[in-house]
Design a protein around this motif. Structure first.
Motif, PDB file in Angstrom:
ATOM      1  N   UNK A 285       5.678 -14.943 -18.896  1.00 31.16           N
ATOM      2  CA  UNK A 285       4.367 -15.265 -18.866  1.00 31.16           C
ATOM      3  C   UNK A 285       3.644 -15.065 -17.726  1.00 31.16           C
ATOM      4  N   UNK A 286       4.479 -15.583 -16.528  1.00 31.99           N
ATOM      5  CA  UNK A 286       4.011 -15.389 -15.220  1.00 31.99           C
ATOM      6  C   UNK A 286       3.450 -14.130 -14.927  1.00 31.99           C
ATOM      7  N   UNK A 287       4.446 -13.089 -15.077  1.00 32.40           N
ATOM      8  CA  UNK A 287       4.408 -11.620 -14.760  1.00 32.40           C
ATOM      9  C   UNK A 287       3.126 -10.943 -15.463  1.00 32.40           C
ATOM     10  N   UNK A 288       3.197 -11.396 -16.725  1.00 38.19           N
ATOM     11  CA  UNK A 288       2.170 -10.909 -17.837  1.00 38.19           C
ATOM     12  C   UNK A 288       0.753 -11.345 -17.316  1.00 38.19           C
ATOM     13  N   UNK A 289       0.739 -12.547 -16.888  1.00 35.27           N
ATOM     14  CA  UNK A 289      -0.734 -12.917 -16.343  1.00 35.27           C
ATOM     15  C   UNK A 289      -0.981 -12.161 -15.317  1.00 35.27           C
ATOM     16  N   UNK A 290       0.039 -12.111 -14.249  1.00 29.87           N
ATOM     17  CA  UNK A 290      -0.191 -11.356 -13.134  1.00 29.87           C
ATOM     18  C   UNK A 290      -1.001 -10.128 -13.241  1.00 29.87           C
ATOM     19  N   UNK A 291      -0.403  -9.141 -14.203  1.00 32.21           N
ATOM     20  CA  UNK A 291      -0.540  -7.751 -14.387  1.00 32.21           C
ATOM     21  C   UNK A 291      -1.771  -7.889 -15.025  1.00 32.21           C
ATOM     22  N   UNK A 292      -2.138  -8.762 -15.937  1.00 32.35           N
ATOM     23  CA  UNK A 292      -3.362  -8.588 -16.661  1.00 32.35           C
ATOM     24  C   UNK A 292      -4.622  -8.895 -15.682  1.00 32.35           C
ATOM     25  N   UNK A 293      -4.090  -9.959 -14.752  1.00 31.58           N
ATOM     26  CA  UNK A 293      -5.359 -10.245 -13.763  1.00 31.58           C
ATOM     27  C   UNK A 293      -5.516  -9.339 -12.540  1.00 31.58           C
ATOM     28  N   UNK A 294      -4.785  -8.483 -12.133  1.00 25.95           N
ATOM     29  CA  UNK A 294      -4.788  -7.596 -11.075  1.00 25.95           C
ATOM     30  C   UNK A 294      -5.209  -6.325 -11.526  1.00 25.95           C
ATOM     31  N   UNK A 295      -5.030  -6.118 -12.817  1.00 28.90           N
ATOM     32  CA  UNK A 295      -5.292  -4.475 -13.109  1.00 28.90           C
ATOM     33  C   UNK A 295      -6.846  -4.188 -13.442  1.00 28.90           C
ATOM     34  N   UNK A 296      -7.115  -3.155 -13.385  1.00 30.09           N
ATOM     35  CA  UNK A 296      -8.699  -2.911 -13.556  1.00 30.09           C
ATOM     36  C   UNK A 296      -9.619  -2.686 -12.455  1.00 30.09           C
ATOM     37  N   UNK A 297     -10.506  -2.936 -12.292  1.00 34.82           N
ATOM     38  CA  UNK A 297     -11.388  -2.749 -10.989  1.00 34.82           C
ATOM     39  C   UNK A 297     -10.474  -3.444  -9.868  1.00 34.82           C
ATOM     40  N   UNK A 298     -10.712  -2.654  -8.765  1.00 32.95           N
ATOM     41  CA  UNK A 298     -10.060  -3.014  -7.376  1.00 32.95           C
ATOM     42  C   UNK A 298     -11.086  -3.408  -6.437  1.00 32.95           C
ATOM     43  N   UNK A 299     -12.554  -3.558  -6.815  1.00 29.17           N
ATOM     44  CA  UNK A 299     -13.384  -3.903  -5.825  1.00 29.17           C
ATOM     45  C   UNK A 299     -13.184  -5.311  -5.432  1.00 29.17           C
ATOM     46  N   UNK A 300     -13.617  -5.640  -3.987  1.00 29.40           N
ATOM     47  CA  UNK A 300     -13.714  -7.092  -3.707  1.00 29.40           C
ATOM     48  C   UNK A 300     -14.691  -7.848  -4.430  1.00 29.40           C
TER      49      UNK A 300
END
Length: 312
Positions: A285-300
């Motif tokens: 769950x931790x790793x899935x949450x991280x992947x979902x959080x950081x993927x997509x747009x990378x703008x500040x």
């Protein structure tokens, strides 16, 4: 260095600092060790900046932001965390620190107008549940051991309060990074000053509390201290602050979700720890949450204005 590498670098280093910290216990008070750690780290960063030809002094307006940043990131957060672990099992403190995945985006919404999306809430909930499952056994064991004692309830409340203050201070530090970047984009120099201010404030705390200033003789203490100063502070914090500038605090904060997973994996390797199904589910769950959080747009998450022409 790319953002994914910085993310993994900070996560891997902070996931391993658990080992270094355990080697310091009993040799000096935690607050004294924190002063040593960040003093060495700040001096190292100042030396790096000097070698690059940077002008070390920054204007007083910038120093005010750096002092606030240092107080939150390196004084209040660390002192309250160490103090809370006198009353709470460290696993519970780790779970409470996942509140950063909520505090940080809430702060960005309040102070910078950053939108709170469904993805932010979903990933925060996934991560918090994941870290709780990861440490569920020691947390439940702690409650069973002390749950019937009235005094334990009082100490639990104190420990919980201290841990929550630490998380709020860390979240404030993440937001202050944005204001610091408006003053200077030199990550090494601003981190050096923030650590210097933080060390000063912790030293004042040590003086007020009356802790003993001593120089331990154990080789293991100094080896761990150097590791914590150079890797756990100079490298990891520099990488983390760059990440906040690049991808936003609401994404960079997930370094703190990966960190306990790495700590558990190291325990499997070096301590013959054998997690059960619940713990493996927590890690997933931790790793899935991280992947979902950081993927997509990378703008500040917040656009900052560069005010100094010569910065790195």
């Amino acid at each position: 260095m790319s953002s994914p590498i910085l993310f993994l670098l900070a996560s891997a280093i902070w996931g391993s600092t658990f080992w270094a910290i355990t080697l310091q216990l009993g040799h000096a008070s935690p607050a004294v060790s924190v002063v040593y750690r960040f003093t060495i780290a700040s001096l190292t960063l100042f030396a790096m900046c000097k070698a690059r030809g940077d002008k070390l002094w920054l204007p007083w307006r910038t120093q005010a932001w750096l002092a606030a940043h240092g107080a939150c990131a390196f004084t209040i957060s660390y002192v309250c965390t160490y103090s809370s672990e006198q009353y709470l099992v460290s696993a519970l403190v780790s779970v409470l620190f996942t509140l950063l995945v909520i505090w940080t985006p809430l702060g960005e919404r309040l102070f910078f107008g950053k939108a709170l999306t469904a993805r932010i809430w979903l990933t925060a909930i996934m991560s918090m549940i994941g870290v709780f499952l990861l440490f569920s056994q020691p947390i439940l064991a702690s409650f069973q051991q002390h749950g019937a004692e009235v005094s334990s309830h009082q100490y639990f409340g104190l420990g919980l309060t201290l841990a929550l203050i630490a998380t709020l201070a860390s979240a404030a530090a993440n937001l202050l990074v944005v204001k610091v970047r408006e003053q200077s984009k030199n990550v090494f120099l601003t981190t050096a000053w923030a650590m210097a201010w933080g060390s000063l404030f912790v030293a004042l705390f040590v003086g007020v509390r009356g802790d003993v200033w001593n120089l331990p003789t154990a080789t293991s203490y100094w080896v761990s201290l150097i590791y914590l100063a150079l890797f756990g502070s100079v490298i990891a914090f520099s990488a983390y602050f760059v990440l906040i500038d690049r991808i936003g605090g609401h994404k960079a904060v997930y370094v703190g979700v990966v960190t306990p997973v790495i700590s558990v994996l190291l325990s499997i390797q070096f301590e013959q720890y054998r997690p059960g199904l619940i713990e493996w589910l927590g890690m997933a769950l931790c790793l899935a949450g991280v992947v979902l959080a950081v993927r997509g747009e990378s703008q500040p998450s917040v656009q900052v204005t560069q005010t100094q022409p010569k910065q790195t």
